[in-house]
Design an enzyme around this catalytic site. Structure first.
Site, PDB file in Angstrom:
ATOM      1  NE  ARG A 238     102.015  48.284  -8.505  1.00  0.00           N
ATOM      2  CZ  ARG A 238     101.711  47.004  -8.552  1.00  0.00           C
ATOM      3  NH1 ARG A 238     101.616  46.317  -7.433  1.00  0.00           N
ATOM      4  NH2 ARG A 238     101.490  46.411  -9.703  1.00  0.00           N
TER       5      ARG A 238
ATOM      6  CB  SER B 133      98.262  45.766  -9.233  1.00  0.00           C
ATOM      7  OG  SER B 133      97.872  44.452  -9.468  1.00  0.00           O
ATOM      8  CG  HIS B 134      98.083  43.053  -5.790  1.00  0.00           C
ATOM      9  ND1 HIS B 134      98.821  43.245  -6.939  1.00  0.00           N
ATOM     10  CD2 HIS B 134      98.963  42.821  -4.809  1.00  0.00           C
ATOM     11  CE1 HIS B 134     100.099  43.121  -6.654  1.00  0.00           C
ATOM     12  NE2 HIS B 134     100.228  42.856  -5.365  1.00  0.00           N
TER      13      HIS B 134
ATOM     14  CG  ASP C 114      94.334  42.524  -9.635  1.00  0.00           C
ATOM     15  OD1 ASP C 114      93.630  42.411 -10.659  1.00  0.00           O
ATOM     16  OD2 ASP C 114      95.508  42.932  -9.674  1.00  0.00           O
TER      17      ASP C 114
ATOM     18  CG  ASP D 166      95.432  45.955 -12.308  1.00  0.00           C
ATOM     19  OD1 ASP D 166      95.306  45.075 -11.430  1.00  0.00           O
ATOM     20  OD2 ASP D 166      96.417  46.010 -13.072  1.00  0.00           O
TER      21      ASP D 166
ATOM     22  CG  ASP E  23      96.660  42.541 -13.634  1.00  0.00           C
ATOM     23  OD1 ASP E  23      96.152  42.499 -12.501  1.00  0.00           O
ATOM     24  OD2 ASP E  23      97.774  43.076 -13.864  1.00  0.00           O
ATOM     25  NE  ARG E  24      98.362  40.062  -8.651  1.00  0.00           N
ATOM     26  CZ  ARG E  24      99.159  39.951  -7.612  1.00  0.00           C
ATOM     27  NH1 ARG E  24      98.678  39.496  -6.460  1.00  0.00           N
ATOM     28  NH2 ARG E  24     100.422  40.262  -7.701  1.00  0.00           N
TER      29      ARG E  24
ATOM     30  CB  THR F 138     108.788  37.589 -10.491  1.00  0.00           C
ATOM     31  OG1 THR F 138     109.040  36.350  -9.846  1.00  0.00           O
ATOM     32  CG2 THR F 138     107.513  38.190  -9.952  1.00  0.00           C
TER      33      THR F 138
ATOM     34  CD  GLU G 288     104.011  36.637 -12.952  1.00  0.00           C
ATOM     35  OE1 GLU G 288     105.108  36.702 -12.397  1.00  0.00           O
ATOM     36  OE2 GLU G 288     103.279  37.624 -13.126  1.00  0.00           O
TER      37      GLU G 288
ATOM     38  CB  SER H 289     101.398  36.321  -8.160  1.00  0.00           C
ATOM     39  OG  SER H 289     101.774  36.585  -9.499  1.00  0.00           O
TER      40      SER H 289
ATOM     41  CE  LYS I  73      99.034  39.923 -13.014  1.00  0.00           C
ATOM     42  NZ  LYS I  73     100.429  40.254 -12.755  1.00  0.00           N
TER      43      LYS I  73
HETATM   44  C1  G1P Z   1     103.926  40.474  -7.678  1.00  0.00           C
HETATM   45  C2  G1P Z   1     103.866  39.032  -8.121  1.00  0.00           C
HETATM   46  C3  G1P Z   1     104.221  38.921  -9.579  1.00  0.00           C
HETATM   47  C4  G1P Z   1     103.326  39.826 -10.408  1.00  0.00           C
HETATM   48  C5  G1P Z   1     103.363  41.244  -9.868  1.00  0.00           C
HETATM   49  C6  G1P Z   1     102.369  42.152 -10.558  1.00  0.00           C
HETATM   50  O1  G1P Z   1     105.223  40.966  -7.827  1.00  0.00           O
HETATM   51  O2  G1P Z   1     104.707  38.219  -7.336  1.00  0.00           O
HETATM   52  O3  G1P Z   1     104.113  37.584  -9.989  1.00  0.00           O
HETATM   53  O4  G1P Z   1     103.718  39.840 -11.751  1.00  0.00           O
HETATM   54  O5  G1P Z   1     103.056  41.236  -8.468  1.00  0.00           O
HETATM   55  O6  G1P Z   1     101.049  41.693 -10.414  1.00  0.00           O
HETATM   56  P1  G1P Z   1     106.250  41.079  -6.596  1.00  0.00           P
HETATM   57  O7  G1P Z   1     105.576  41.893  -5.540  1.00  0.00           O
HETATM   58  O8  G1P Z   1     106.461  39.670  -6.116  1.00  0.00           O
HETATM   59  O9  G1P Z   1     107.476  41.697  -7.183  1.00  0.00           O
HETATM   60 ZN    ZN Z   2      96.800  43.700 -11.045  1.00  0.00          ZN
END
Ligand code: G1P
Ligand code: ZN
Length: 559
Positions: A26, A118-119, A285, A287, A289-290, A354, A373, A375, A386
């Site tokens: 990213r 992602s988010h 989020d 994409d 998955d959250r 994680t 998770e 998150s 997820k």
């Molecule tokens: C974060 C979340 C983790 C999740 C990931 C992808 O990662 O904490 O649980 O799997 O985003 O969605 P981090 O930024 O903490 O490495």
């Molecule tokens: Zn995501």
């Protein structure tokens, strides 16, 4: 007559920092747009497949953010030039991460490329991301991502068919001849296969009856990829009114918002739930998955509790009746609520680092059915990611079956199992050097043994350290080791403080502090979480010397 195409080898130079993090590479869009940057990373991703690349079958989808379409075209042109035999491409390049995972599994692909950050926010000045998933549909394990990074440090050329053009706006098949060899692109509907998968997991007629019987949903897609899925599933299939889905059009910049379903960034959902009379609210989020789950009047379901409640009610979902429940897992920083369900059902529980990639091996080995998770990630072994929409359908199944409100389900759960109060403090965009220093000083304290048996008091409560370490995970399936996954301070009463640096940011450092405090006293389980957690929060901030190292008085986001 198939278009006949030439392969061009272009020389290039390595870029520093093409190292995939918790979930893919990213960076800011501007970085990806540099000449050859995206091409380099795609070439290394393909090369990391080794012998399997020649004649392979891959899938491509993305979350609709800015730069997805350009990147999809580059991937098609490069797959053609790298002897990939067939490529499945999501219509308009849009497909949720869970749907791509499902597609890879259903169609028997050798892997797939997902274009998402992602988010993280999207748009010309925001983030883009590329992630590689393997044949089981899950994120590539560390061995593969390390290989991609290694290759990126020495790349000298990439292969591309620059003349190849492809209309990805409509489903259909296009055949090409690449220097005499056949290459096929199949553009697929973004939702169809995923809908079919969900229909095989849940009892859609029962859910429809519940939804059309007066149960009110409010689904906020935050202008991410889930809009078309939510409309199709909740409105068309389950009969919810059209206005049940808001922010349902995927936008390249997510409407200028941070597409992360939490109480801060999905504040509009929280407001609407508070003011309205909906029974279940959810947000996803970028994409898809959250997920965030809210009950009536915006009653918040902590993701760690969401996992535990689902674990305790899996019999409400037909899929688990057939496949059985093989075990549960949670990432290390996730509160231990599900552990207590596991203890009562006699199932195995695994604690992983994680990131979703660590669940895949356990699922492939038939050891794991449900995981999550803190998150806002919840999912099962139906795919290897997820899955936000799945989580809402799972909750809907529990609510339809139990005929109770979200809040009552949680109340019942806490009375039976006790409550793991949980919060996470995020300090975003800090300077990296002092944050690394903070971790290494804690490591030094661990090594010296100076923290052992130490007691800390705050707000009339005293916590005694039982164990402190930097979490290391040995995969029970292949014995691979993931070390330095986060500092854990475990207290004698089962409460925990966890500290780690994010692996998903595109620049600087983000510090995450996780607090998990267990209460089984019925008089305390309904107290406001922040009140119960305050003593442990103060201790955490003091022990880690957060202010000193980050220069911040307060976190950016509290969950
Ligand atoms: C974060 C979340 C983790 C999740 C990931 C992808 O990662 O904490 O649980 O799997 O985003 O969605 P981090 O930024 O903490 O490495
Ligand atoms: Zn995501």
């Amino acid at each position: 007559m198939a278009q006949s195409l030439k392969i061009v080898n272009r020389s290039t130079n390595p870029f520093e920092g093409q190292k995939p993090g918790t979930s893919g590479l990213r960076k800011k869009v501007k970085i990806f747009k540099q000449e050859n940057y995206t091409e380099n990373f795609i070439q290394c991703t393909l090369n990391a497949m080794g012998d399997k690349l020649n004649g392979s079958f891959l899938a491509v989808g993305g979350d609709g953010r800015y730069y997805v379409k350009e990147a999809v075209l580059k991937i098609i042109q490069m797959c053609a030039a790298n002897k990939v035999k067939k490529l499945l491409v999501a219509q308009d390049g849009i497909m949720s991460t869970p749907a791509v995972s499902g597609l890879i599994r259903k169609k028997g692909c050798d892997g797939g490329i997902i274009l998402t950050a992602s988010h993280n926010p999207g748009g010309e000045n925001e983030d883009f991301g590329i992630k590689f998933n393997i044949a089981n549909g899950g994120p590539a394990p560390d061995g593969v991502t390390n290989r991609i990074h290694e290759l990126s440090n020495s790349i000298k050329e990439y292969r591309i068919c620059p003349e190849l053009s492809c209309d990805i706006s409509r489903p259909g098949v296009t055949d090409y001849l690449v220097e005499g060899e056949p290459f096929r692109v199949e553009v697929v509907d973004s939702v169809e296969d995923y809908l079919e998968l969900m229909k095989g997991i849940f009892d859609f007629p029962a859910l429809r009856q519940h939804v059309t019987g007066g149960f009110k949903l409010l689904i906020n897609c935050m202008h991410g990829v889930t809009g078309p899925y939510a409309k199709r599933i909740f409105v068309e299939e389950l009969g919810a009114p059209a206005e049940s889905v808001v922010n349902g059009v995927p936008l390249e910049d997510f409407g200028g918002h941070h597409p992360d379903p939490n109480l801060t960034y999905a504040a509009d959902l929280v407001e609407a739930m508070k003011e309205g009379d909906c029974d279940l609210g959810a947000a996803f989020d970028g994409d898809g998955d959250r997920n965030m789950i809210l009950g009536r009047k915006a009653f918040f379901v902590c993701p760690s509790d969401s996992l535990a409640v689902l674990a305790n009610h899996l019999e409400c979902i037909p899929y688990f009746k057939t496949s059985g429940v093989k075990g549960y897992a949670r990432s290390m920083p996730t509160a231990g609520a599900v552990d207590r369900v596991a203890a009562s059902t006699g199932k195995s529980i695994y604690e992983t680092p994680t990131g979703w990639k660590y669940f895949g091996n356990l699922m492939d080995a038939g050891m794991l059915s449900l995981c999550g998770e803190e998150s806002f990630g919840t999912g099962s072994d139906h795919i290897r990611e997820k899955d936000g929409i799945w989580a809402v359908l799972a909750w809907l199944s529990v609510l339809a079956n139990q005929k109770m409100s979200v809040e009552d389900i949680l109340g019942q759960h806490w009375r039976k199992f006790g409550r793991n109060f949980f919060t996470r403090y995020d300090y975003e965009n800090c300077d990296s050097a002092p944050c690394n220093q903070m971790i290494s000083e804690l490591e030094t304290a661990i090594a010296s043994g100076s923290m052992k048996d130490k007691s800390f008091s705050s707000g009339g409560k005293t916590y005694t350290v039982a164990k402190i370490d930097n979490f290391e995970y040995v995969d029970p399936v292949d014995a691979s080791v993931a070390s330095k996954q986060g500092i854990r301070i475990l207290f004698a009463d089962g409460s925990r403080i966890v500290l780690r640096l994010s692996g998903t940011g595109s620049s600087g450092a983000t510090v995450r502090v996780y607090i998990d405090s267990y209460e089984k006293d019925h008089d305390k389980i309904l107290l406001p979480a922040q009140e119960v957690l305050q003593p442990l929060i103060s201790i955490a901030l003091q022990v880690c010397r957060i202010k000193e190292f980050t220069g911040r008085d307060a976190p950016t986001v509290i969950t």
